[in-house]
Structures are given as structure tokens and as C-alpha cells.
Design an enzyme around this catalytic site. Structure first.
Site: not given
Length: 272
Positions: A73, A184, A186, A215
Site C-alpha cells: 500500500r 489512518a 493507506g 505514518c
């Protein structure tokens, strides 16, 4: 957009091993590309695991050698585990795919979810995910007895919060009244179909984030619904709310291909 189905893959004692979930993502991704299944959102909890996106730097990984799974990712390193609701939307999008628009839709669904629980969240320019904003810098408490003017994170490029005590830990960002990420995001897009997705911190032990640079961001921290609201919040409570807002945002989205900038046509001159 047409049908959107939700698959609740496993929670609590039935939390899903990361590799098992990754294999299932790939299976559903292939089926979605072949139009054998509708757009699908897989929802689950993972046992504790660190995963690193393609942009992760070595300096952001755990210093004690804790294992990390490298994945395909976008984004950098993060943690998944108990108390965190993870969602993997597997959608077919028009090509060329507008990845930013997809991320914004996921953020919007999670912002609405947090609002329903009474927590105001937002986006931060240049940083994906959903954030709880901190106080203005001049109103924040000093760190380690020092004025914020001497905050080493602002001046020392090699400063590492993992080596400098709990006052700098990402899990304590709320006490410092700094910006902190509550969800988060991704993703990866292959053959016009999305994979990976979001992780919403409901009631995890955020100290897991203190082993890494979450991150890749050194000047902010992490948050959870439970900590921000000051009460217990469960995955069971949040799950149907997330599903409802994802369905509303994704099904009603006006999906458009990414606009590709065309270079001006070359000007040809000819002599007379």
C-alpha cells in the site's frame, strides 16, 4: 455506483491475522476485477501487528527489532491491533483512477462517524487521514519543563521521540494538546480496483504507536474515540455507524476519472 456489500470478517477473540486478511483482499480484488462480486468492504480487527507501506524509511521502524510486515500500500509505517476498526474497501473505479478523491471519500465517512459520537475531527492539509486538532502552539503546555521555543522536534532533524521519554510519545499527544490522528488511511489501486483502506482507533492501547514513528510524522501523535470522549467506546458500537456512513458516501459518490493534464499542442511554423 451500484451495490456495496460489507463483510464482517472477525473481531475480538476472532481477530483476523494480517496475512490471512491480505490473502482475502487479493482474492476479493481479483473477483471484483472480473465482475464476479460487487464492490466490497471487509471490516475486522487484527491481532497486534506493525505494517510498513512503500514509503517507510528504516529510521521509522521499531528500534528493538519488533517484526514489521512490508505491504504494497501507499503511506508509511503504522500499527494495527485490538480496539482498532480496520476497513478494506475493494472498489472498481473509473480509469484513470482518482486516488485522492477515493481517499477523501474514506476520510469523509470517518469524519461523519466521529461526529455522530460527538467528536469533531477534520483533515490536515498535506497529511492523509482524520485528525483531532490541537490547541494553537502558543497555548500548549511546555515539554519537559522547556519552553516550546526549545522543542527539539522543531529544530533537530535527527531528534527521535522514541529515545526521549513519555513526554514526546505519540500516545501522549492529547495531553500535550497537539494535533493527533484518529484514523489512518493507506491504499493501493491495481487494475482500477482499490485495496487496503483505513484504520479507526476506537479504544486501542495507543502505547503500541510509541515504538514507531507513526505514518512517519514526528511532530504529532495518535488519538482514539475512547480517549477523546473520556468514556468507553466499543467496536460493536462503532461498526454499524461506520458501515452506514461508508454506504452513504460511497454509494452516492459521483465517480469520475482523474483529469489528465494535456500538454499544449506543439506550434508548427513553416516558411513561405
Amino acid at each position: 455506483m451500484g451495490e456495496l456489500r460489507f463483510v464482517r470478517m472477525g473481531f475480538g477473540d476472532e481477530a483476523v491475522d494480517y496475512q490471512v486478511a491480505w490473502d482475502e483482499q487479493r482474492r476479493v480484488h481479483a473477483a471484483r476485477f472480473a465482475d464476479e462480486v460487487p464492490d466490497t468492504v471487509i471490516l475486522l480487527e487484527h491481532p497486534p501487528v506493525y505494517t510498513a507501506g512503500r514509503r517507510t524509511e528504516e529510521s521509522e521502524r521499531p528500534l528493538d527489532g519488533t517484526p514489521v510486515i512490508d505491504v504494497d500500500r501507499g503511506g508509511k509505517i503504522t500499527w494495527h491491533g485490538p480496539g482498532q476498526l480496520v476497513g478494506y474497501p475493494i472498489q472498481k473505479l473509473p480509469r484513470p483512477v482518482d486516488v485522492v478523491a477515493h481517499v477523501r471519500r474514506l476520510e469523509e465517512a470517518l469524519i461523519r462517524t466521529c461526529a455522530e459520537f460527538g467528536l469533531e475531527t477534520t483533515r490536515v492539509e498535506g497529511r492523509s487521514g482524520v485528525w483531532v486538532l490541537g490547541d494553537p502552539v502558543e497555548q500548549r503546555p511546555s515539554l519537559g519543563g522547556l519552553s516550546l521555543d526549545f522543542d527539539p522536534r522543531l529544530h533537530d532533524e535527527e531528534f527521535d521521540p522514541r529515545l526521549n521519554g513519555p513526554e514526546y510519545a505519540p500516545s501522549n499527544a492529547g495531553q500535550r494538546r497537539e494535533d493527533r490522528k484518529i484514523a489512518a488511511i493507506g491504499i493501493r489501486v491495481a487494475k482500477g480496483v482499490t485495496m487496503h483502506g483505513f484504520a479507526l482507533n476506537v479504544n486501542p492501547d495507543n502505547k503500541w504507536f510509541d515504538k514507531i514513528i507513526p505514518c512517519g510524522i514526528r511532530d504529532a501523535g495518535v488519538a482514539s474515540l475512547a480517549n477523546e470522549l473520556g468514556r468507553d467506546v466499543t467496536i460493536e458500537e462503532v461498526l454499524p455507524v461506520v458501515e452506514r456512513h461508508l454506504k452513504d458516501v460511497l454509494v452516492n459518490a459521483d465517480l469520475k476519472p482523474r483529469v489528465v493534464e494535456k500538454s499544449p499542442a506543439a506550434v508548427t511554423t513553416s516558411g513561405v
